[in-house]
Design an enzyme around this catalytic site. Structure first.
Site, PDB file in Angstrom:
ATOM      1  N   HIS A 101      67.060  71.051  18.806  1.00 17.82           N
ATOM      2  CA  HIS A 101      68.177  71.994  18.600  1.00 17.82           C
ATOM      3  C   HIS A 101      67.772  73.358  19.119  1.00 17.82           C
ATOM      4  O   HIS A 101      66.591  73.698  19.152  1.00 17.82           O
ATOM      5  CB  HIS A 101      68.568  72.082  17.123  1.00 17.82           C
ATOM      6  CG  HIS A 101      67.419  72.363  16.212  1.00 17.82           C
ATOM      7  ND1 HIS A 101      66.538  71.373  15.813  1.00 17.82           N
ATOM      8  CD2 HIS A 101      66.972  73.505  15.659  1.00 17.82           C
ATOM      9  CE1 HIS A 101      65.620  71.898  15.040  1.00 17.82           C
ATOM     10  NE2 HIS A 101      65.843  73.198  14.930  1.00 17.82           N
ATOM     11  N   HIS A 103      68.374  77.428  18.642  1.00 17.47           N
ATOM     12  CA  HIS A 103      68.895  78.485  17.776  1.00 17.47           C
ATOM     13  C   HIS A 103      69.490  79.597  18.644  1.00 17.47           C
ATOM     14  O   HIS A 103      68.860  80.023  19.616  1.00 17.47           O
ATOM     15  CB  HIS A 103      67.763  79.127  16.957  1.00 17.47           C
ATOM     16  CG  HIS A 103      67.057  78.199  16.023  1.00 17.47           C
ATOM     17  ND1 HIS A 103      67.331  78.154  14.670  1.00 17.47           N
ATOM     18  CD2 HIS A 103      66.072  77.289  16.229  1.00 17.47           C
ATOM     19  CE1 HIS A 103      66.529  77.266  14.096  1.00 17.47           C
ATOM     20  NE2 HIS A 103      65.750  76.725  15.015  1.00 17.47           N
TER      21      HIS A 103
HETATM   22  P1  AMP Z   1      63.640  74.448  13.061  1.00 20.66           P
HETATM   23  O1  AMP Z   1      62.691  75.121  12.100  1.00 20.66           O
HETATM   24  O2  AMP Z   1      63.632  75.044  14.436  1.00 20.66           O
HETATM   25  O3  AMP Z   1      63.428  72.946  13.056  1.00 20.66           O
HETATM   26  O4  AMP Z   1      65.073  74.759  12.491  1.00 20.66           O
HETATM   27  C1  AMP Z   1      65.770  73.960  11.592  1.00 20.66           C
HETATM   28  C2  AMP Z   1      66.973  74.743  11.172  1.00 20.66           C
HETATM   29  O5  AMP Z   1      67.944  73.855  10.668  1.00 20.66           O
HETATM   30  C3  AMP Z   1      66.700  75.783  10.059  1.00 20.66           C
HETATM   31  O6  AMP Z   1      67.079  77.074  10.517  1.00 20.66           O
HETATM   32  C4  AMP Z   1      67.533  75.272   8.894  1.00 20.66           C
HETATM   33  O7  AMP Z   1      68.078  76.329   8.134  1.00 20.66           O
HETATM   34  C5  AMP Z   1      68.611  74.469   9.604  1.00 20.66           C
HETATM   35  N1  AMP Z   1      69.197  73.387   8.815  1.00 20.66           N
HETATM   36  C6  AMP Z   1      68.550  72.427   8.126  1.00 20.66           C
HETATM   37  N2  AMP Z   1      69.443  71.584   7.546  1.00 20.66           N
HETATM   38  C7  AMP Z   1      70.673  72.015   7.912  1.00 20.66           C
HETATM   39  C8  AMP Z   1      72.013  71.576   7.640  1.00 20.66           C
HETATM   40  N3  AMP Z   1      72.244  70.509   6.861  1.00 20.66           N
HETATM   41  N4  AMP Z   1      73.037  72.264   8.175  1.00 20.66           N
HETATM   42  C9  AMP Z   1      72.810  73.351   8.954  1.00 20.66           C
HETATM   43  N5  AMP Z   1      71.578  73.816   9.247  1.00 20.66           N
HETATM   44  C10 AMP Z   1      70.522  73.164   8.728  1.00 20.66           C
END
Ligand code: AMP
Ligand code: ZN
Length: 138
Positions: A101, A103
């Site tokens: 993903h 950001h």
């Molecule tokens: P990363 O640390 O780059 O893997 O980012 C994961 C991101 O996903 C974090 O910023 C979380 O807040 C976000 N996240 C986790 N679960 C969900 C969810 N169910 N809906 C939206 N965002 C999420």
């Protein structure tokens, strides 16, 4: 192919509801549930890729194209002073959800988001040697 136990597979494919900003056949863009800043969005491919190392260039280019559109929408709606694109790969890099993903994070002067690192001083020949080695691999 989707992974049964992957939350972002379920979100991207609409099995779990999310605050969706954009959707097409390749990806879904949602608002992060625990945002770094107001408007923090995630561009999530519908197909499962653990990380950048398993992603093909064509999908990557589509994801980045959508990220630019998201950035412009955030700019128009929230008028941020700046914006970061962040994409974590592997635990060492801070990845917590192991479905690729990107950001897209709006930034505001004097906000409390912390992305900066301490710059290092490379050894004398390091940049030249390493750039040659990497060049051969691209
Ligand atoms: P990363 O640390 O780059 O893997 O980012 C994961 C991101 O996903 C974090 O910023 C979380 O807040 C976000 N996240 C986790 N679960 C969900 C969810 N169910 N809906 C939206 N965002 C999420
Ligand atoms: Zn997945």
């Amino acid at each position: 192919m989707s992974k049964d136990d992957c939350i972002f597979c379920k979100i991207a494919n609409g099995e779990i509801p999310s605050a969706t900003v954009y959707e097409d056949s390749i990806c879904r863009v949602i608002l992060d549930v625990n945002p770094a800043n107001k408007g923090h969005a995630l561009v999530i491919p519908k197909e499962h890729y653990d990380d950048i190392f398993s992603m093909d260039a064509d999908t990557a280019s589509k994801i980045f194209t959508i990220a630019t559109e998201v950035a412009k929408a955030q700019k128009a709606e929230l008028n941020p002073d700046g914006l970061n694109i962040v994409q974590n790969n592997g635990e060492a890099a801070g990845q917590t959800v192991f479905h690729f993903h990107m950001h897209v994070i709006p930034r505001f002067i004097k906000d409390d988001v912390n992305i900066k690192w301490l710059p290092k001083k490379p050894e004398a020949d390091e940049l030249e040697t390493l750039s040659k080695a990497l060049r051969k691999r691209i």
